[in-house]
Design a protein around this motif. Structure first.
Motif, PDB file in Angstrom:
ATOM      1  N   THR A 212      43.168 -80.730 -43.799  1.00  0.00           N
ATOM      2  CA  THR A 212      43.241 -81.520 -42.683  1.00  0.00           C
ATOM      3  C   THR A 212      43.040 -80.806 -41.256  1.00  0.00           C
ATOM      4  OG1 THR A 212      45.248 -82.495 -43.836  1.00  0.00           O
ATOM      5  CG2 THR A 212      45.132 -83.003 -41.481  1.00  0.00           C
ATOM      6  N   ASP A 213      43.278 -79.622 -41.085  1.00  0.00           N
ATOM      7  CA  ASP A 213      42.943 -78.791 -39.747  1.00  0.00           C
ATOM      8  C   ASP A 213      41.460 -78.623 -39.805  1.00  0.00           C
ATOM      9  OD1 ASP A 213      45.783 -78.781 -39.255  1.00  0.00           O
ATOM     10  OD2 ASP A 213      46.145 -76.797 -39.946  1.00  0.00           O
ATOM     11  N   ALA A 214      41.087 -78.294 -40.726  1.00  0.00           N
ATOM     12  CA  ALA A 214      39.380 -78.271 -40.631  1.00  0.00           C
ATOM     13  C   ALA A 214      38.916 -79.369 -40.244  1.00  0.00           C
ATOM     14  CB  ALA A 214      38.877 -77.583 -42.117  1.00  0.00           C
ATOM     15  N   ILE A 215      39.186 -80.586 -41.137  1.00  0.00           N
ATOM     16  CA  ILE A 215      38.293 -81.762 -40.625  1.00  0.00           C
ATOM     17  C   ILE A 215      38.609 -82.055 -39.142  1.00  0.00           C
ATOM     18  CG2 ILE A 215      38.323 -84.224 -40.981  1.00  0.00           C
ATOM     19  CD1 ILE A 215      36.889 -82.396 -43.033  1.00  0.00           C
ATOM     20  N   GLU A 216      40.041 -82.012 -38.733  1.00  0.00           N
ATOM     21  CA  GLU A 216      40.561 -82.465 -37.409  1.00  0.00           C
ATOM     22  C   GLU A 216      39.540 -81.703 -36.375  1.00  0.00           C
ATOM     23  OE1 GLU A 216      44.459 -83.727 -35.174  1.00  0.00           O
ATOM     24  OE2 GLU A 216      44.455 -82.358 -36.815  1.00  0.00           O
ATOM     25  N   ALA A 217      39.489 -80.299 -36.520  1.00  0.00           N
ATOM     26  CA  ALA A 217      38.729 -79.354 -35.708  1.00  0.00           C
ATOM     27  C   ALA A 217      37.296 -80.058 -35.205  1.00  0.00           C
ATOM     28  CB  ALA A 217      38.477 -78.028 -36.278  1.00  0.00           C
ATOM     29  N   ILE A 218      36.603 -80.814 -36.000  1.00  0.00           N
ATOM     30  CA  ILE A 218      35.159 -81.308 -35.733  1.00  0.00           C
ATOM     31  C   ILE A 218      35.234 -82.685 -35.702  1.00  0.00           C
ATOM     32  CG2 ILE A 218      34.344 -79.349 -36.972  1.00  0.00           C
ATOM     33  CD1 ILE A 218      33.778 -80.822 -39.297  1.00  0.00           C
ATOM     34  N   PHE A 219      36.266 -83.472 -36.256  1.00  0.00           N
ATOM     35  CA  PHE A 219      36.321 -84.952 -36.154  1.00  0.00           C
ATOM     36  C   PHE A 219      37.616 -85.390 -35.256  1.00  0.00           C
ATOM     37  CE2 PHE A 219      33.681 -84.049 -39.889  1.00  0.00           C
ATOM     38  CZ  PHE A 219      32.539 -84.562 -39.751  1.00  0.00           C
ATOM     39  N   LYS A 220      37.361 -85.756 -34.236  1.00  0.00           N
ATOM     40  CA  LYS A 220      38.469 -86.008 -33.273  1.00  0.00           C
ATOM     41  C   LYS A 220      38.738 -87.507 -33.456  1.00  0.00           C
ATOM     42  CE  LYS A 220      38.687 -81.890 -31.169  1.00  0.00           C
ATOM     43  NZ  LYS A 220      39.878 -81.140 -31.661  1.00  0.00           N
ATOM     44  N   GLN A 221      40.109 -87.794 -33.828  1.00  0.00           N
ATOM     45  CA  GLN A 221      40.459 -89.321 -34.047  1.00  0.00           C
ATOM     46  C   GLN A 221      41.032 -90.013 -33.163  1.00  0.00           C
ATOM     47  OE1 GLN A 221      40.077 -90.210 -37.940  1.00  0.00           O
ATOM     48  NE2 GLN A 221      38.857 -88.249 -37.139  1.00  0.00           N
ATOM     49  N   LYS A 222      40.489 -91.143 -32.749  1.00  0.00           N
ATOM     50  CA  LYS A 222      41.010 -91.897 -31.683  1.00  0.00           C
ATOM     51  C   LYS A 222      42.264 -92.562 -31.879  1.00  0.00           C
ATOM     52  CE  LYS A 222      36.305 -92.677 -29.739  1.00  0.00           C
ATOM     53  NZ  LYS A 222      35.245 -93.656 -29.359  1.00  0.00           N
ATOM     54  N   PHE A 223      42.607 -93.580 -31.048  1.00  0.00           N
ATOM     55  CA  PHE A 223      43.891 -94.233 -31.265  1.00  0.00           C
ATOM     56  C   PHE A 223      43.862 -95.105 -32.374  1.00  0.00           C
ATOM     57  CE2 PHE A 223      46.550 -98.108 -30.127  1.00  0.00           C
ATOM     58  CZ  PHE A 223      47.760 -97.437 -30.051  1.00  0.00           C
ATOM     59  N   ASN A 224      44.865 -95.077 -32.999  1.00  0.00           N
ATOM     60  CA  ASN A 224      45.137 -95.682 -34.298  1.00  0.00           C
ATOM     61  C   ASN A 224      44.126 -95.320 -35.440  1.00  0.00           C
ATOM     62  OD1 ASN A 224      47.157 -97.696 -33.579  1.00  0.00           O
ATOM     63  ND2 ASN A 224      45.739 -99.138 -32.785  1.00  0.00           N
ATOM     64  N   GLU A 225      43.749 -93.998 -35.161  1.00  0.00           N
ATOM     65  CA  GLU A 225      43.091 -93.357 -36.411  1.00  0.00           C
ATOM     66  C   GLU A 225      43.618 -92.344 -36.760  1.00  0.00           C
ATOM     67  OE1 GLU A 225      38.569 -94.890 -34.762  1.00  0.00           O
ATOM     68  OE2 GLU A 225      39.200 -92.625 -34.842  1.00  0.00           O
ATOM     69  N   GLU A 226      43.728 -91.698 -38.025  1.00  0.00           N
ATOM     70  CA  GLU A 226      44.145 -90.777 -38.428  1.00  0.00           C
ATOM     71  C   GLU A 226      43.503 -90.209 -39.614  1.00  0.00           C
ATOM     72  OE1 GLU A 226      48.167 -91.245 -40.090  1.00  0.00           O
ATOM     73  OE2 GLU A 226      47.724 -93.165 -41.063  1.00  0.00           O
ATOM     74  N   ILE A 227      43.852 -88.898 -40.009  1.00  0.00           N
ATOM     75  CA  ILE A 227      42.935 -88.189 -41.177  1.00  0.00           C
ATOM     76  C   ILE A 227      44.074 -88.613 -42.355  1.00  0.00           C
ATOM     77  CG2 ILE A 227      42.361 -86.148 -42.438  1.00  0.00           C
ATOM     78  CD1 ILE A 227      41.657 -85.316 -39.423  1.00  0.00           C
ATOM     79  N   GLU A 228      43.477 -88.852 -43.409  1.00  0.00           N
ATOM     80  CA  GLU A 228      44.294 -89.328 -44.634  1.00  0.00           C
ATOM     81  C   GLU A 228      43.919 -88.249 -45.869  1.00  0.00           C
ATOM     82  OE1 GLU A 228      43.540 -93.346 -45.593  1.00  0.00           O
ATOM     83  OE2 GLU A 228      45.030 -93.956 -43.753  1.00  0.00           O
ATOM     84  N   PHE A 229      44.994 -87.757 -46.366  1.00  0.00           N
ATOM     85  CA  PHE A 229      44.631 -86.692 -47.572  1.00  0.00           C
ATOM     86  C   PHE A 229      45.570 -86.940 -48.747  1.00  0.00           C
ATOM     87  CE2 PHE A 229      45.491 -83.040 -50.300  1.00  0.00           C
ATOM     88  CZ  PHE A 229      44.404 -82.158 -50.030  1.00  0.00           C
ATOM     89  N   PHE A 230      44.905 -87.420 -49.857  1.00  0.00           N
ATOM     90  CA  PHE A 230      45.621 -87.677 -51.253  1.00  0.00           C
ATOM     91  C   PHE A 230      44.931 -86.990 -52.261  1.00  0.00           C
ATOM     92  CE2 PHE A 230      45.083 -91.532 -48.508  1.00  0.00           C
ATOM     93  CZ  PHE A 230      46.170 -91.715 -48.306  1.00  0.00           C
ATOM     94  N   TYR A 231      45.978 -86.181 -52.950  1.00  0.00           N
ATOM     95  CA  TYR A 231      45.656 -85.645 -54.373  1.00  0.00           C
ATOM     96  C   TYR A 231      45.694 -86.806 -55.584  1.00  0.00           C
ATOM     97  CZ  TYR A 231      46.716 -81.123 -52.674  1.00  0.00           C
ATOM     98  OH  TYR A 231      46.906 -79.819 -51.607  1.00  0.00           O
TER      99      TYR A 231
END
Length: 305
Positions: A212-231
């Protein structure tokens, strides 16, 4: 029959013919002013339709209306003005019966043409619907009927797509209206998904945080957006997961670019923290069991001797 009678009949016929000619000439002369006026009126309406179309096109262009709507609207306006001029010209000539006949003939011809050109007319009306449909516009990247590309033209027959390999695909308008389509350009932001797996020996909570940290470092999420991780499940050699994030997506290339950058970032982060991305290993058996049985037979025979 006597020659005198034949001569009289001939003269009578020619006299009637001359009388008809003179009547027609007189009627033409009497109606000549109306005819000239009707021609002038019709030409005037044609000129009016031309300049009215240009003016209407400029008005639509200022309102940021897409090109396909402008083209169809201008053509309809010109046709309506031209028909009004034609009917006024017939009225000046006092040809009301002709007007009725023209309308009746137009109805019959229109019915015949409609039956003969059902597919073409279907595409035409579908083109009008698409032109006024805000979900498809010029320069949009859409996916429909097993094709994906940028919309470069919308006409009364088809929608023209420019595919990623720079080829042009013409899809009939009726196919677009009757089928589902996906518009990548309807919103500048879209969600991208990347799938991967980690080894069974991994700390799953740590993997989730690092990814999640690796993705967030290059793809900034805006308001009402979030990174979702699921096994998602236990694989043959890995524990699989998906990660979803928001980024700028206006065409298929943007999706590929985002996935490319995400994979590079995840792989660098895993290398830094010694996280294993396992892969299946296949062992090939080139007759080893058969070779072993032959060796045992030879040893057995030696022992007997």
């Amino acid at each position: 029959m006597k020659e005198a009678d034949i001569l009289d009949q001939t003269q009578s016929v020619w006299s009637s013919f001359y009388e008809k000619i003179f009547v027609w000439i007189n009627e033409f002369i009497d109606s000549l002013p109306n005819l000239i006026l009707a021609i002038i009126v019709f030409i005037l309406f044609i000129i009016i339709s031309k300049y009215a179309g240009k003016l209407f096109n400029k008005i639509l262009a200022r309102s940021s209306t897409q090109a396909s709507i402008r083209v169809i609207s201008v053509k309809v306006l010109k046709a309506v003005i031209g028909l009004i001029g034609f009917f006024i010209a017939l009225g000046i000539l006092n040809l009301n019966t002709v007007l009725t006949s023209v309308l009746g003939a137009a109805g019959v011809v229109g019915l015949a043409v409609g039956l003969a050109l059902q597919g073409t007319l279907n595409n035409t009306f579908s083109g009008v619907i698409i032109s006024f449909l805000p979900k498809i516009q010029i320069n949009d990247w859409i996916e429909t009927n097993d094709f994906a590309g940028k919309v470069i033209d919308i006409n009364l027959r088809s929608v023209v797509l420019q595919t990623a390999d720079n080829n042009h695909v013409m899809i009939p308008n009726s196919k677009i209206v009757d089928s589902a389509f996906k518009n990548f350009s309807s919103d500048p932001r879209g969600r991208v998904t990347v799938s991967c797996g980690v080894g069974y020996e991994s700390d799953l909570d740590e993997v989730q945080q690092i990814t999640t940290d690796a993705i967030e470092a290059i793809f900034k999420q805006k308001f009402n957006e979030e990174i979702e991780f699921f096994y998602t499940g236990f694989g043959n050699s890995s524990i699989n997961y998906i990660i979803r994030f928001w980024t700028k997506v206006e065409n298929q290339k943007d999706i590929y670019t985002a996935q490319h950058q995400a994979i590079l970032a995840i792989k660098r982060a895993y290398n830094k923290h010694d996280i294993n991305i396992p892969f299946p290993i296949r062992t090939l058996d080139f007759g080893k069991n058969k070779f072993r049985s032959e060796v045992l037979d030879i040893r057995h025979q030696s022992d007997e001797n």
